[in-house]
Design a protein around this motif. Sequence first.
Motif, mmCIF file in Angstrom:
data_model
loop_
_atom_site.group_PDB
_atom_site.id
_atom_site.type_symbol
_atom_site.label_atom_id
_atom_site.label_comp_id
_atom_site.label_asym_id
_atom_site.label_seq_id
_atom_site.Cartn_x
_atom_site.Cartn_y
_atom_site.Cartn_z
ATOM 1 N N LEU A 5 -8.318 -9.709 8.485
ATOM 2 C CA LEU A 5 -8.688 -8.525 8.487
ATOM 3 C C LEU A 5 -9.756 -8.077 9.349
ATOM 4 C CD1 LEU A 5 -9.286 -8.223 4.694
ATOM 5 C CD2 LEU A 5 -7.489 -7.261 6.095
ATOM 6 N N ARG B 234 -5.802 -3.524 3.968
ATOM 7 C CA ARG B 234 -6.592 -4.202 3.125
ATOM 8 C C ARG B 234 -5.959 -5.238 2.551
ATOM 9 N NH1 ARG B 234 -4.519 0.837 0.464
ATOM 10 N NH2 ARG B 234 -3.245 0.502 -1.180
ATOM 11 N N ILE B 235 -6.509 -5.912 1.347
ATOM 12 C CA ILE B 235 -5.963 -6.750 0.472
ATOM 13 C C ILE B 235 -5.396 -6.282 -0.767
ATOM 14 C CG2 ILE B 235 -6.452 -8.855 -0.831
ATOM 15 C CD1 ILE B 235 -8.775 -9.653 0.950
ATOM 16 N N GLU B 236 -4.159 -6.197 -1.051
ATOM 17 C CA GLU B 236 -3.395 -5.846 -2.238
ATOM 18 C C GLU B 236 -4.178 -6.371 -3.440
ATOM 19 O OE1 GLU B 236 -0.514 -3.305 -2.559
ATOM 20 O OE2 GLU B 236 -2.091 -3.082 -1.189
ATOM 21 N N GLU B 237 -4.239 -5.363 -4.347
ATOM 22 C CA GLU B 237 -5.088 -5.970 -5.800
ATOM 23 C C GLU B 237 -4.052 -6.768 -6.512
ATOM 24 O OE1 GLU B 237 -6.279 -2.551 -7.592
ATOM 25 O OE2 GLU B 237 -7.761 -2.055 -6.212
ATOM 26 N N SER C 25 -3.301 -10.047 -3.761
ATOM 27 C CA SER C 25 -4.122 -10.586 -2.802
ATOM 28 C C SER C 25 -3.769 -10.895 -1.524
ATOM 29 C CB SER C 25 -5.134 -11.611 -3.442
ATOM 30 O OG SER C 25 -5.650 -11.134 -4.725
ATOM 31 N N HIS D 161 -10.450 -4.657 11.564
ATOM 32 C CA HIS D 161 -11.660 -4.038 11.944
ATOM 33 C C HIS D 161 -12.181 -3.902 13.299
ATOM 34 C CE1 HIS D 161 -12.562 -3.578 7.652
ATOM 35 N NE2 HIS D 161 -12.512 -5.084 7.528
ATOM 36 N N GLY E 152 0.859 -1.255 -0.034
ATOM 37 C CA GLY E 152 -0.046 0.086 -0.059
ATOM 38 C C GLY E 152 0.851 1.294 0.019
ATOM 39 N N PRO F 161 -3.467 -9.923 2.365
ATOM 40 C CA PRO F 161 -4.208 -8.871 3.363
ATOM 41 C C PRO F 161 -3.033 -8.334 4.224
ATOM 42 C CG PRO F 161 -4.509 -11.071 3.978
ATOM 43 C CD PRO F 161 -3.928 -11.158 2.611
ATOM 44 N N ASN G 68 -4.115 1.489 8.585
ATOM 45 C CA ASN G 68 -4.699 1.052 7.215
ATOM 46 C C ASN G 68 -4.583 -0.523 7.115
ATOM 47 O OD1 ASN G 68 -5.445 1.287 4.570
ATOM 48 N ND2 ASN G 68 -3.842 2.610 4.173
#
Length: 711
Positions: free
Chosen positions: A68, A89-92, A95, A72, A21, A97, A87
């Motif tokens: 994940l 997320r899952i990297e595009e 994938s 949250h 990210g 996380p 921050n």
Amino acid sequence: MNDRKQYAMKPLGAGDPIRLGPYRVLGVLGEGGMGKVYFGRDDGGGTAAVKVLLPELAHDPQLAQRFLREAHTARAVTSGGVARVLNARIEETDSRPWIATEFLSGPTLDDAVRQYGPFGPDGVRALAASLAATLRDIHAAGLVHRDLKPANIVLTSTGPRVIDFGIARPEHGLTLTTTGQVPVTPGYGAPEQVLGQRVGPAADVFSLGAVLAYAATGRRAYDGTHVAAVQYEVVHGEPELGSVPPELHTLIAPCLAKDPDRRPTPEQIEGAFAPPPGADRVWRTGPLAQDIERRGTEAERQATVLSGGSGTGPSRRGLLRTGLVAGGVLAAAGGAAGAWWLLREEPRVIPPAGLAKNAEALSLLAGDHGTAPRELWGPLPVAAQAVDGVVTTPLPVLDVVIFAAKGGGLAARLTTDGKEKWRLPGVRPSAGLVELPGYLFVTAGNDGALRCFEGSTSREVWSVGGADTGRILAADASAVYLVTRGGKLRAVDTASRKVRWTVPLAEGAVQAPGPRAATGTGTLVFFGADGDVTTFDTASGRTLWLLSGQAKSAVQPLVVNDVAYLGGRSLKAVNVSTGVPVWKESWKKNTSSEEPQQGAGGWGPPVLLKGTYVFALDGTSLTEVSRDSGLGLPTRRNVPGPIPHTPPVVEARTIWFVEAGGRGVSAHSTLDRGRFWTWSPESSGPWGISGAGNRVFLVNDGKLTAMPTID
């Protein structure tokens, strides 16, 4: 010069990412069987600890979701006392996380205590108040942390920060995982966690108590030679608190209660541990503060140096050879490792506890076998005199002992040194003081209202004006049971704050010095002043059974599970719901047919010993009876007889009771029933006696005293 071993932050390997990210990956802070934690820096210069699943596991949707979920969960807590999630997320591209949290460069509490030794009392108070406030915020978000321990607390210049929400769950969620494992750190997880039961915020309070015991002594509250032994002690044993300073003992011990309902709330802990001004200097000045500053400086230096590379190829990776202080690395790894299944270490073997404290306590208390030890504090001429021949029994709650004050109303003194903490006018303590779950208590207002207060602070929680309180008898988890000023028995629901039911009583049942009562499962055992025993259904007030002529006056009953133990002409055990005898034969009066009455004679109030035996005094005899079979142990004679209306107190390993005629109090060992000594034998008249936290509190002739016990 810091001579501690330095641990190198590992350089990036061939399979490590260059960027996650917005974070440029600079080095490896830690790794485990399921993932790695990297040291990262964003384009604005901010550092972070970035956790990522291993590539071979990242494609498992269940693991990814679980990973994940931690982010949250932690994001739901906005407290300044936790490590913030920056921050996630899952990297595009691949994938994988990842979760980025604050990089906390300070040492963990575990590191700090090992390096600099235990905190002093003021430092523990500051630590407790800060952590309690953080737990309050976590619980307010509807979460339970479930893994509070010294390794999950990072000390920073602004105070302690709680990390690792890997097994945090919504309140009352199950502890067991799908594989049947119990993800709880030995010695810090609450009994209900160890047993795989549903847990609530009280589980975190237990963990906090264990953390504070460690901070105060450098030793775990629960020891054992292996993990199973430690967990057994947590569920069945008692915490090792002998080295905890006396002023902290009575504050920490309630947090470690086996029953979650008996533990204080974080708000109550924050109030009880309120530190003096400047107590937080433990992490603001001195060697620990210098260590915190040094770690932060080193982390920033490395982030600056490493960011100056080209960002690609071996040359940048080759720069990652300099060392970070061990605690800084571990703090970052712990703060970002998060999930218990990612970087959790195997529990260490803990050496067995010693027996020195018991020997020291026996030596202190036994003295010359007849010479009483010195008072912990008092006697203080601060208590009210008896009313109608009855002294209001003092009530220990958390860090204070509450009593009827000289001049009217209530007062509370610190259990540690007897200093006054609060006064409460406008109440009538002669109506009685009864504790409620959550370290609350109830008493009567001058107008007859039933009033509920916090024990440690005296803050009023609720009041029921229509209760018409005359004498408060007992309470359970849902109601308070009292006799009205008009002589009726009444139940007041503590949830709705309304009268649940009211039933009439015989005139003789409420005459002076008054009735006694105890609660069981769905039952109230009422021992009238006329000597009759009646049991009521607590939901409806319906009479379940009646036993006439048990005594000449009321004797405090004892209820354990579904059995009521009754003193009087005989010592009986009966089923609390049916009145059917549990023992084939009752224990009769050994020396005469004398009935119990105020002053002497008969069987006094029974008390429970070790959860297995019932102890009662019969005239001049001490008798111990199996609570299940009714079989008795050898009786000791020539013991001064009790006053039936003053129940004995079992505290730690000592039995206390008032001698005949009120001439002092006698202390005996629960190990061999040997008599130690009599305190204040020149005293006379009624006594109030209670115990908590290895202390016994006595009220007699307007004086309040705290005495020691065997720990």
